[in-house]
Scaffold this motif. Sequence first.
Motif, PDB file in Angstrom:
ATOM      1  N   PRO A 360      28.405  53.192  35.881  1.00 16.18           N
ATOM      2  CA  PRO A 360      28.328  51.724  36.051  1.00 16.18           C
ATOM      3  C   PRO A 360      29.427  50.987  35.196  1.00 16.18           C
ATOM      4  N   ARG A 361      29.642  49.722  35.405  1.00 19.31           N
ATOM      5  CA  ARG A 361      30.575  48.758  34.956  1.00 19.31           C
ATOM      6  C   ARG A 361      29.825  48.613  33.445  1.00 19.31           C
ATOM      7  N   THR A 362      30.850  48.736  32.425  1.00 21.45           N
ATOM      8  CA  THR A 362      30.425  48.527  30.967  1.00 21.45           C
ATOM      9  C   THR A 362      31.733  47.903  30.407  1.00 21.45           C
ATOM     10  N   GLU A 363      31.236  47.025  29.378  1.00 25.76           N
ATOM     11  CA  GLU A 363      32.323  46.338  28.693  1.00 25.76           C
ATOM     12  C   GLU A 363      33.272  47.292  28.057  1.00 25.76           C
ATOM     13  N   TRP A 364      33.253  48.629  27.924  1.00 31.62           N
ATOM     14  CA  TRP A 364      34.260  49.473  27.496  1.00 31.62           C
ATOM     15  C   TRP A 364      35.377  49.947  28.403  1.00 31.62           C
ATOM     16  N   SER A 365      35.158  49.664  29.627  1.00 33.04           N
ATOM     17  CA  SER A 365      36.086  50.150  30.886  1.00 33.04           C
ATOM     18  C   SER A 365      36.646  48.778  31.133  1.00 33.04           C
ATOM     19  N   ASP A 366      36.239  47.486  30.491  1.00 32.67           N
ATOM     20  CA  ASP A 366      36.958  46.297  31.018  1.00 32.67           C
ATOM     21  C   ASP A 366      38.494  46.406  30.829  1.00 32.67           C
ATOM     22  N   PRO A 367      39.176  46.909  29.861  1.00 28.57           N
ATOM     23  CA  PRO A 367      40.520  46.816  29.819  1.00 28.57           C
ATOM     24  C   PRO A 367      41.310  47.636  30.709  1.00 28.57           C
ATOM     25  N   ASP A 368      40.530  48.747  31.385  1.00 26.52           N
ATOM     26  CA  ASP A 368      41.326  49.421  32.350  1.00 26.52           C
ATOM     27  C   ASP A 368      41.018  48.864  33.965  1.00 26.52           C
ATOM     28  N   ARG A 369      39.937  48.176  33.702  1.00 28.15           N
ATOM     29  CA  ARG A 369      39.516  47.594  35.088  1.00 28.15           C
ATOM     30  C   ARG A 369      40.632  46.370  35.291  1.00 28.15           C
ATOM     31  N   GLU A 370      40.864  45.771  34.396  1.00 30.36           N
ATOM     32  CA  GLU A 370      41.762  44.225  34.502  1.00 30.36           C
ATOM     33  C   GLU A 370      43.074  44.980  34.509  1.00 30.36           C
ATOM     34  N   TRP A 371      43.432  46.007  33.958  1.00 21.99           N
ATOM     35  CA  TRP A 371      44.997  46.791  34.027  1.00 21.99           C
ATOM     36  C   TRP A 371      45.206  47.021  35.487  1.00 21.99           C
ATOM     37  N   LEU A 372      44.177  47.826  36.042  1.00 21.30           N
ATOM     38  CA  LEU A 372      44.102  48.352  37.294  1.00 21.30           C
ATOM     39  C   LEU A 372      44.228  47.210  38.432  1.00 21.30           C
ATOM     40  N   HIS A 373      43.291  46.243  38.383  1.00 20.76           N
ATOM     41  CA  HIS A 373      43.512  45.063  39.277  1.00 20.76           C
ATOM     42  C   HIS A 373      44.976  44.444  39.276  1.00 20.76           C
ATOM     43  N   ALA A 374      45.263  44.408  37.935  1.00 19.84           N
ATOM     44  CA  ALA A 374      46.848  43.759  37.854  1.00 19.84           C
ATOM     45  C   ALA A 374      47.707  44.653  38.569  1.00 19.84           C
ATOM     46  N   HIS A 375      47.603  45.912  38.851  1.00 12.67           N
ATOM     47  CA  HIS A 375      48.476  46.863  39.356  1.00 12.67           C
ATOM     48  C   HIS A 375      47.939  47.183  40.726  1.00 12.67           C
ATOM     49  N   GLY A 376      47.153  46.275  41.321  1.00 12.63           N
ATOM     50  CA  GLY A 376      46.844  46.391  42.793  1.00 12.63           C
ATOM     51  C   GLY A 376      45.750  47.569  43.153  1.00 12.63           C
ATOM     52  N   CYS A 377      45.008  47.881  42.233  1.00  8.67           N
ATOM     53  CA  CYS A 377      44.187  49.041  42.609  1.00  8.67           C
ATOM     54  C   CYS A 377      42.575  48.074  42.633  1.00  8.67           C
ATOM     55  N   HIS A 378      41.986  48.747  43.718  1.00 11.61           N
ATOM     56  CA  HIS A 378      40.660  48.137  43.716  1.00 11.61           C
ATOM     57  C   HIS A 378      39.760  49.216  42.872  1.00 11.61           C
ATOM     58  N   VAL A 379      38.833  48.685  41.989  1.00  8.72           N
ATOM     59  CA  VAL A 379      37.990  49.446  41.142  1.00  8.72           C
ATOM     60  C   VAL A 379      36.582  49.280  41.765  1.00  8.72           C
ATOM     61  N   GLN A 380      35.978  50.301  42.247  1.00 11.84           N
ATOM     62  CA  GLN A 380      34.537  50.352  42.522  1.00 11.84           C
ATOM     63  C   GLN A 380      33.630  51.221  41.651  1.00 11.84           C
ATOM     64  N   TYR A 381      32.782  50.349  41.021  1.00 17.94           N
ATOM     65  CA  TYR A 381      31.862  51.040  40.117  1.00 17.94           C
ATOM     66  C   TYR A 381      30.606  51.444  40.783  1.00 17.94           C
ATOM     67  N   ARG A 382      29.528  52.416  40.357  1.00 15.85           N
ATOM     68  CA  ARG A 382      28.725  52.905  41.146  1.00 15.85           C
ATOM     69  C   ARG A 382      29.015  53.081  42.527  1.00 15.85           C
ATOM     70  N   ALA A 383      30.299  53.748  42.706  1.00 13.65           N
ATOM     71  CA  ALA A 383      31.091  53.848  44.094  1.00 13.65           C
ATOM     72  C   ALA A 383      29.795  55.134  45.003  1.00 13.65           C
ATOM     73  N   SER A 384      29.592  54.873  46.228  1.00 13.12           N
ATOM     74  CA  SER A 384      28.827  55.655  46.919  1.00 13.12           C
ATOM     75  C   SER A 384      29.734  56.540  47.431  1.00 13.12           C
ATOM     76  N   LEU A 385      29.447  57.780  47.859  1.00 13.61           N
ATOM     77  CA  LEU A 385      30.157  58.842  48.688  1.00 13.61           C
ATOM     78  C   LEU A 385      30.830  58.034  49.723  1.00 13.61           C
ATOM     79  N   GLU A 386      29.920  57.017  50.538  1.00 10.75           N
ATOM     80  CA  GLU A 386      30.639  56.583  51.692  1.00 10.75           C
ATOM     81  C   GLU A 386      31.662  55.707  51.532  1.00 10.75           C
ATOM     82  N   GLN A 387      31.458  55.045  50.342  1.00  9.27           N
ATOM     83  CA  GLN A 387      32.530  53.969  49.893  1.00  9.27           C
ATOM     84  C   GLN A 387      33.792  54.748  49.554  1.00  9.27           C
TER      85      GLN A 387
END
Length: 502
Positions: A360-387
């Motif tokens: 799941p998304r938690t506050e402890w991965s926020d810095p990574d999520r923000e950095w990845l968004h800024a570098h054009g990467c989509h971050v999907q938490y609780r991703a299903s196999l289908e996604q």
Amino acid sequence: MDAIPPAAPPAPSASPCHGGRDTFDAAARAAGKTEVMDQLMKDYPRGPHDQPQSMCPAFGSLRVGLRMRRVATILSGSACCVYGLTFTSHFYGAKRTVGYVPFNSETLVTGKLFEDIRDAVIETAKPEDYDAVIITNLCVPTASGVPLDLLPKEINGVRIIGIDVPGFGVPTHAEAKDVLTGAMLRYARHEAEQGPVARPRNYKEARNVCLIGELFPADPVGIGQILAPMGLAAGAQAPCREWRDLYSALDSVAVAALHPFYTASVREFRAAGRNIVGSGPVGVDGTAAWIEAIGLAAGVPESQREAARQAVLPAIRGALAANPIKARITVSGYEGSELLVARLLIEAGAEVPYVGTACPRTEWSDPDREWLHAHGCHVQYRASLEQDLAAMREAKPDLALGTTPLVQKAKEMGMPALYFTNMVSARPLFSIAGAASMAGIVAAQTKGRERFGRMVSFFEGVGTADGAGYGFREKPVDPPGFRDRQRKLRAAKAKSEEAVGT
Ligand code: SF4
């Protein structure tokens, strides 16, 4: 003799592995587990998928217990679940006994199962053998309200830890690791609050930073090198390898939540007054930001933080430059380190359009999520196999990092793919060693793309759909006329349905 708990309601019949989560959840609440279920829902929020899509979640907590010295583990659950869990734990080299308290409808309904569990715990709790006994309720005993909280807290000095790890309340095996780690930290914290505790075996007087997460063995060493110029040291890891290590973990000056899903454990560290820092020292940007955050959390002056940066960042920059990655890569997994791996790949030159994590998304991965968004990467938490599969199909990567079913699908499509757990988690991720670790396997796999294409065309049409299975000596052929007859039957049926009401 303790009171026998009240009779439990009849066991639900559907397996939560295949649905029935709501039924099981309602049964658990009706059987007195409302508080447990509420805490699990709060700690491990649900996402697009509400069922585990990987192995039984309880494997996570089972593994944490099995990796500890002088700790016994006992399971209570359906025989098929216990068979699968023990098989998997031995497949991964546990070499330890897993205790099992079986049940049947009668022992479950009459409450005798609780007595059986208590007898098993009493028999196992020998201080010459064990510091602690872990007893785990799997799905059916949790849904039936087997009250592990009524077990004695201690027998002859051996701690008794009862946990509920139902598949309908703990979405991933990663989070199940936290259920047990959090329960043990809680017990150890209460012990430490009541007076002196045993000295950890390899305890070093230092300003230690506790590292949260199951790490590759070289990683704590690399992190220790980063911390040294700040007068800090890499201390105990959580999950721990021995009961006493829990005390040194709690005694740290700061806590690094390198794996960001340990919610219950973080609650215990916070109750002990520790500062928690998210993300981890990956690549140049990640390491610089982490040094700043951990330095501030531990009260390190700016001059020492700068010394730490000067000591390590040029070497990481050099390692990344010497090991460039030129590929488009998608990342999917359930380990909790997926975002960190994606950051490292991007810093090494890769294009990473998608990262999916079952956590799941938690506050402890926020810095990574923000950095990845800024570098054009989509971050999907609780991703299903289908996604994950949809992202892979759309991105058409040169290499897909993912779970077993994703890797299988990628290979069917002629796409190079690597199993995240075995190949990515089995190498350093942090500091200088991490910066150089990924390029080799990425290059080796992406070079094989043309070979995958040839394999797909060679096996085209063989062993798929209704032609799959064992026993064919030749390429399977359809029974003569079968498909034609079925097609005509379908057409006739559709026509007769059309005719209704005209
Ligand atoms: S204990 Fe695990 S294997 Fe058994 S029903 Fe629950 S989720 Fe499935």
